[in-house]
Design a protein around this motif. Structure first.
Motif, mmCIF file in Angstrom:
data_model
loop_
_atom_site.group_PDB
_atom_site.id
_atom_site.type_symbol
_atom_site.label_atom_id
_atom_site.label_comp_id
_atom_site.label_asym_id
_atom_site.label_seq_id
_atom_site.Cartn_x
_atom_site.Cartn_y
_atom_site.Cartn_z
ATOM 1 N N ALA A 50 0.814 -1.215 0.000
ATOM 2 C CA ALA A 50 0.000 0.000 0.000
ATOM 3 C C ALA A 50 0.844 1.262 0.000
ATOM 4 O O ALA A 50 0.467 2.276 -0.603
ATOM 5 N N ASN A 51 2.008 1.234 0.656
ATOM 6 C CA ASN A 51 2.834 2.439 0.757
ATOM 7 C C ASN A 51 3.357 2.905 -0.597
ATOM 8 O O ASN A 51 3.675 4.083 -0.772
ATOM 9 N N SER A 52 3.477 2.002 -1.555
ATOM 10 C CA SER A 52 3.868 2.417 -2.898
ATOM 11 C C SER A 52 2.658 2.497 -3.816
ATOM 12 O O SER A 52 2.559 3.387 -4.664
ATOM 13 N N MET A 53 1.703 1.586 -3.645
ATOM 14 C CA MET A 53 0.562 1.489 -4.553
ATOM 15 C C MET A 53 -0.268 2.772 -4.579
ATOM 16 O O MET A 53 -0.696 3.220 -5.650
ATOM 17 N N VAL A 54 -0.516 3.367 -3.424
ATOM 18 C CA VAL A 54 -1.351 4.568 -3.374
ATOM 19 C C VAL A 54 -0.730 5.693 -4.199
ATOM 20 O O VAL A 54 -1.430 6.423 -4.909
ATOM 21 N N TYR A 55 0.599 5.821 -4.150
ATOM 22 C CA TYR A 55 1.246 6.897 -4.901
ATOM 23 C C TYR A 55 1.352 6.574 -6.390
ATOM 24 O O TYR A 55 1.182 7.474 -7.226
ATOM 25 N N THR A 56 1.629 5.332 -6.739
ATOM 26 C CA THR A 56 1.629 4.971 -8.164
ATOM 27 C C THR A 56 0.217 5.128 -8.727
ATOM 28 O O THR A 56 0.043 5.594 -9.856
ATOM 29 N N ASN A 57 -0.801 4.757 -7.942
ATOM 30 C CA ASN A 57 -2.189 4.939 -8.381
ATOM 31 C C ASN A 57 -2.505 6.409 -8.631
ATOM 32 O O ASN A 57 -3.235 6.752 -9.572
#
Length: 493
Positions: free
Chosen positions: A180-187
């Motif tokens: 989640a810590n990377s996914m939210v920003y890539t999203n």
């Protein structure tokens, strides 16, 4: 050959830059991920950013690639169904459900859909049940794999097998670490790119309106009169208003009950700012869902649905439209947007499904052996998901039943049909017994698959069945059964 050599060269360059950008966020996120809960929910994010993550996750390659293909085949009836009825129902449902779900989820520290349901009804067996049926969501992963493969293989003039293999290795590989810590920003980055691309695609056929809306409809009518009708008797999905409106309202209301959608609200740093989260997400999604009208432009562009003498498969129509219609610069931007649409949802599905399998299936079955090594086990789960989805995706590329969307809808609809009653009752009713909602979930799945595979009702006695009909009937029956049991058949606590 579909794309020019110039297009292909620049496509490789942009893909390399795009991949490096994703890896930057993944490494950044991995450094902040210390345990399985960090991987599942992250460390808390601003409301508007989670809203954009929601928008990117909820609108996938299906919205940008697959659904416009339906519209290219079947016309205005599909626009009404996919472009207006479904999204408006989903938006209203999202607003109604999210606030109650987030409030309860925060109070019980739920990280997954199965945990929310298990904690809400105080029953570990029910949580395990939802952990197991979450495997239906592999079908959605397959849909996105196929959509991305179609887009990239046409843009790179590459063998679809190796494109699919590359997508699988890269995406599943980096999702083993960031969470989640990377996914939210890539999203968030993907959502912004998707918004720009959506505007371009929506405007890409404005030259067809030189004689106004009537002139546009005349062009469609000249190709096939069915394309301009509000119902399409020749289709398998838009034959009457029951199929176009009633079923899509039911599906739209229930569709938010998927783990990669409704659990986004649990990632908010400040749960009180849920209105900003919903506003940013729905605002972007409203534009995304209008992309289906590009299917009408594509049909005018390919009136006989052929290219270079070859009949186009439904899932190929939009990728080839993009590669052949636009200049290199604009076309490459659109392809990156289509890739973003696929990756954003694919990341969310891998993250939520792997966490569900690790925390809600394996840990209850094997206890501390899993709990003490949850991060490593979760990575192993992702590898297995990658292998399974690769082989199923390759089969769907070669042997689709009209479209991979049919395969995906059958599985995904089964999941949220089962989840609808427990989420609905758990959010709005008190003292609901687990027996009531457990029976309702089983009824939903059995009804859906029975109608679909045994071809019950006249709608199913055709070569291609519409899963939306069987799922919507299953949802309605499960709500009726569940409410009857709630009022008359359960022992109140």
């Amino acid at each position: 050959m579909t794309a020019s050599n110039q297009w292909t060269f620049y496509m490789w360059v942009i893909l390399a830059i795009y991949a490096l950008l994703i890896l930057f966020f993944v490494i950044r996120g991995a450094l902040r991920t210390k345990n399985i809960n960090d991987y599942a929910l992250g460390n808390g994010f601003p409301s508007w950013i989670v809203g954009l993550s929601l928008a990117a996750s909820m609108t996938s390659a299906a919205t940008f690639v697959i659904n416009p293909g339906f519209i290219a085949l079947y016309g205005i009836s599909g626009v009404i169904s996919f472009g207006f009825v479904l999204p408006l129902s989903a938006f209203i449902s999202l607003i109604v459900f999210t606030k109650g779900f987030a409030k309860y989820g925060s109070s019980v520290k739920a990280a997954t859909m199965a945990q929310w349901i298990g904690n809400r009804y105080n029953n570990k067996s029910y949580a395990l049940f939802f952990g197991i049926i979450a495997l239906f969501l592999i079908t959605f992963i397959v849909l996105i794999n196929v959509g991305l493969t179609q887009v990239l293989s046409k843009s790179l003039n590459a063998d679809p097998y190796f494109v699919l293999l590359g997508i699988t290795i890269f995406v599943f590989g980096y999702m083993m670490f960031g969470g989640a810590n990377s996914m939210v920003y890539t999203n968030t980055v993907q959502a912004i790119i998707m918004f720009v691309v959506a505007i371009i695609l929506i405007g890409s056929g404005f030259d067809n309106f030189e004689n106004g809306i009537a002139g546009f409809f005349e062009k469609l009518h000249a190709i096939d009169p069915n394309l301009t009708q509000t119902t399409n008797k020749s289709s398998y999905f838009f034959r009457d208003y029951f199929e176009i409106i009633f079923c899509q309202i039911i599906i739209g209301v229930a569709i938010v009950c998927q783990p990669h959608i409704i659990t986004k609200s649990l990632m908010l740093k400040n749960p009180k700012k849920i209105n900003l989260f919903l506003a940013s997400g729905i605002g972007f999604m409203f534009v995304y869902f209008l992309v289906v009208i590009a299917g009408l432009y594509a049909r005018i562009y390919f009136p006989d649905l052929t290219f270079n003498g070859n009949k186009l498969k439904m899932d190929e129509i939009i990728p080839i439209y993009v590669v052949t219609k636009f200049s290199v610069g604009v076309g490459l931007l659109i392809v990156i947007g289509l890739i973003s649409a696929g990756l954003s949802t694919l990341e969310s599905l891998i993250q939520s499904l792997s966490i569900t399998i690790t925390s809600d299936v394996l840990e209850p079955l094997f206890g501390d052996k899993i709990k003490n090594n949850s991060i490593s086990i979760n990575r192993g789960v992702i590898v297995i998901l990658a292998i399974i989805s690769f082989f199923i995706s390759w089969d769907q590329i070669n042997y689709p039943n009209l479209s991979v969307a049919i395969f995906a809808q059958n599985g995904v609809y089964a999941y949220f049909s089962a989840a609808f009653v427990p989420v609905l009752f758990g959010t709005f009713l008190k003292d609901v017994s687990v027996r009531t909602v457990f029976i309702a979930s089983i009824v939903a799945i059995v009804t859906h698959f029975s109608i679909y595979y045994f071809k019950i009702t006249p709608y199913m006695k055709v070569p291609v069945q519409n899963p939306g009909i069987s799922a919507s009937i299953g949802i309605v029956v499960s709500v009726i059964v569940g409410y009857f049991l709630y009022k008359f058949g359960q022992n109140k606590k």
